[in-house]
Design an enzyme around this catalytic site. Structure first.
Site, PDB file in Angstrom:
ATOM      1  N   TYR A 112       0.868  -1.181   0.000  1.00 39.90           N
ATOM      2  CA  TYR A 112       0.000   0.000   0.000  1.00 39.90           C
ATOM      3  C   TYR A 112       0.913   1.243   0.000  1.00 39.90           C
ATOM      4  O   TYR A 112       1.949   1.260   0.664  1.00 39.90           O
ATOM      5  CB  TYR A 112      -0.914  -0.041   1.231  1.00 39.90           C
ATOM      6  CG  TYR A 112      -1.585   1.280   1.488  1.00 39.90           C
ATOM      7  CD1 TYR A 112      -2.340   1.896   0.497  1.00 39.90           C
ATOM      8  CD2 TYR A 112      -1.438   1.937   2.701  1.00 39.90           C
ATOM      9  CE1 TYR A 112      -2.940   3.125   0.724  1.00 39.90           C
ATOM     10  CE2 TYR A 112      -2.035   3.162   2.937  1.00 39.90           C
ATOM     11  CZ  TYR A 112      -2.780   3.760   1.929  1.00 39.90           C
ATOM     12  OH  TYR A 112      -3.358   4.975   2.150  1.00 39.90           O
ATOM     13  N   ASP A 186       0.321  -8.158   6.547  1.00 46.93           N
ATOM     14  CA  ASP A 186      -0.827  -7.263   6.411  1.00 46.93           C
ATOM     15  C   ASP A 186      -1.921  -8.089   5.732  1.00 46.93           C
ATOM     16  O   ASP A 186      -1.822  -8.427   4.549  1.00 46.93           O
ATOM     17  CB  ASP A 186      -0.435  -6.030   5.585  1.00 46.93           C
ATOM     18  CG  ASP A 186      -1.569  -5.012   5.519  1.00 46.93           C
ATOM     19  OD1 ASP A 186      -2.745  -5.423   5.544  1.00 46.93           O
ATOM     20  OD2 ASP A 186      -1.288  -3.803   5.425  1.00 46.93           O
TER      21      ASP A 186
HETATM   22  N1  LCS Z   1      -2.677  -1.750   4.615  1.00 49.82           N
HETATM   23  C1  LCS Z   1      -3.308  -1.899   3.433  1.00 49.82           C
HETATM   24  C2  LCS Z   1      -3.126  -3.163   2.671  1.00 49.82           C
HETATM   25  C3  LCS Z   1      -4.112  -0.874   2.944  1.00 49.82           C
HETATM   26  O1  LCS Z   1      -4.733  -1.057   1.785  1.00 49.82           O
HETATM   27  C4  LCS Z   1      -4.244   0.312   3.692  1.00 49.82           C
HETATM   28  C5  LCS Z   1      -5.068   1.456   3.228  1.00 49.82           C
HETATM   29  C6  LCS Z   1      -3.552   0.429   4.924  1.00 49.82           C
HETATM   30  C7  LCS Z   1      -2.795  -0.627   5.343  1.00 49.82           C
HETATM   31  C8  LCS Z   1      -3.663   1.657   5.766  1.00 49.82           C
HETATM   32  O2  LCS Z   1      -4.904   1.673   6.377  1.00 49.82           O
HETATM   33  P1  LCS Z   1      -5.678   3.019   6.827  1.00 49.82           P
HETATM   34  O3  LCS Z   1      -4.714   3.791   7.661  1.00 49.82           O
HETATM   35  O4  LCS Z   1      -6.077   3.748   5.601  1.00 49.82           O
HETATM   36  O5  LCS Z   1      -6.825   2.472   7.614  1.00 49.82           O
HETATM   37  N2  LCS Z   1      -5.447   1.383   1.876  1.00 49.82           N
HETATM   38  C9  LCS Z   1      -6.073   2.343   1.217  1.00 49.82           C
HETATM   39  C10 LCS Z   1      -6.370   2.277  -0.157  1.00 49.82           C
HETATM   40  O6  LCS Z   1      -6.036   1.382  -0.918  1.00 49.82           O
HETATM   41  N3  LCS Z   1      -7.052   3.350  -0.506  1.00 49.82           N
HETATM   42  O7  LCS Z   1      -7.212   4.220   0.556  1.00 49.82           O
HETATM   43  C11 LCS Z   1      -6.584   3.621   1.726  1.00 49.82           C
END
Ligand code: LCS
Length: 397
Positions: A112, A186
């Site tokens: 990400y 993750d």
């Molecule tokens: N890990 C993964 C695999 C993610 O896709 C995301 C956020 C995070 C961690 C971080 O999480 P957050 O702090 O946003 O809750 N992914 C996003 C995406 O693909 N689009 O917007 C956020």
């Protein structure tokens, strides 16, 4: 901890439930409080000293959080979990607890976008050494492990191109080099409905609960799951002193509510995404589809081995590249043009200019994220309506 023998749906609904002794409320009350009153000084002192159970201050625990932490721990088959204010809050609270100047972390190079920025730019500013490599190259992993390696970080399926990494192979190699290494997975894209990383040898799981665990696109949250001793350390160092990434009580309540339908939501995401991936793969205007459930996926066999379903995210490239793809995205009626994923509503985005704009153009090419790649998060709408909308978008290409 007693082994959980209940099904996923039952666990998501009943695990960690607290009996409301005051009024018998069916649902968990929202403990909207910053702090907790002590009976006397001796009790306050005993709680701070860890000699008595009980809450102190909501940055270091709140009953609304405790309930969902127990649920997510049981869903993942881990000892304990820690709720955090975001997925990035989970990752940073974990990494800041175990890392330090002079320590070494290995992570896959497809991550990400913000995790990539943390690993490639921000951790090195504090003297943490990070190697971002292709974890499908197991010989390269062996060659990259060294004495000061403290963690190996996997994201599988990876955001945004659904790259699959062999969790067991990576865990085995890291642990046979040094059993103290924390293998971190993750598990956001798969969710515990589709993938159980602890059974494949990992030590710690992290989540963006903004996605499938909550499932309704109405909040930001995260979790870390693992050994109770590590969760205590992350709470008292990473969260309490370093990130302060505490999940508010209202968000805890919404996640508890979202989890009640976790199993049925995931069944629907899996089913609809498979249908749409097959539909896209057969479509004359589509160049390539990236979905671990398709035989054409680069690591389909590993996906089948380590996942029980393939989740709701599909990536694809259209014929005509980036400009054709953007024309499609600009002309959808129902599917939301937005980042994020795993919610009830279908969402679509362009990683190179949005979620993965933290990578340079060269880095995107190097890690297999083409500039025309489109990422679709298949929601819970009726699958024929999602397909109809994709057709509308593609008619403008
Ligand atoms: N890990 C993964 C695999 C993610 O896709 C995301 C956020 C995070 C961690 C971080 O999480 P957050 O702090 O946003 O809750 N992914 C996003 C995406 O693909 N689009 O917007 C956020």
């Amino acid at each position: 901890m007693k082994k959980n023998t209940k099904g996923i749906g039952t666990t998501a609904i009943h695990a960690g439930k607290m009996k409301d002794v005051m009024f018998g409320s069916l649902t968990t009350p929202i403990y909207q409080t910053s702090t907790f009153i002590f009976d006397n000084c001796a009790q306050g002192g005993a709680r701070f000293a860890g000699e008595e159970d009980g809450y102190i201050y909501s940055r270091i625990g709140n009953p609304s959080a405790s309930v969902i932490e127990k649920k997510v721990a049981q869903l993942e088959g881990g000892e304990a979990a820690l709720a955090t204010a975001s997925g990035m809050g989970a990752i940073t609270s974990l990494i800041w607890t175990i890392a330090g100047a002079g320590k070494h972390i290995i992570a896959d190079s497809t991550l990400y976008g913000c995790t990539y920025a943390l690993m490639s730019k921000d951790l090195p500013r504090f003297g943490v050494e990070v190697d971002l490599i292709d974890l499908n190259d197991l010989e390269l992993l062996e060659a990259t492990l060294k004495e000061n390696t403290i963690a190996v970080f996997i994201e599988t399926p990876a955001n945004p191109n659904l790259k699959i990494t062999d969790i067991k192979a990576v865990s085995d190699i890291a642990h046979s080099y040094n059993k103290e290494i924390q293998v971190i997975c993750d598990n956001t894209f798969a969710s515990p409905y589709n993938q159980k990383p602890f059974e494949l040898g990992v030590d710690v799981i992290c989540h963006s609960a903004t996605k499938y665990l909550n499932g309704h696109g109405d909040l930001i949250a995260g979790f870390v799951v693992g050994k109770q001793s590590l969760m205590n350390e992350i709470l008292f160092v990473g969260v309490k002193n370093m990130t302060g990434a505490v999940l508010p009580a209202n968000e805890c309540y919404l996640i508890e509510r979202g989890l009640k339908t976790f199993e049925v939501r995931m069944q629907r995401h899996n089913e609809s995404a498979m249908i749409i991936a097959e539909y896209l793969e057969a479509h004359p205007k589509i160049e390539k589809v990236y979905y671990p459930g398709l035989k054409s996926h680069h690591n389909h066999e590993i996906a089948v081995k380590q996942m029980s379903g393939f989740g709701g995210v599909i990536a694809f490239e259209v014929k005509g590249g980036r400009s054709a793809g953007q024309a499609m995205l600009d002309n959808l009626d129902m599917i939301g043009l937005a980042v994020s994923l795993g919610s009830d509503e279908s969402l679509i985005e362009h990683p190179a200019s949005m979620t993965h704009s933290t990578y340079t153009e060269e880095e995107l090419i190097e890690v297999g994220i083409p500039s025309g790649l489109i990422r679709l998060s298949v929601g819970l709408e009726n699958v024929e309506d999602i397909i109809e909308d994709l057709e509308v978008g593609m008619s403008h290409m």
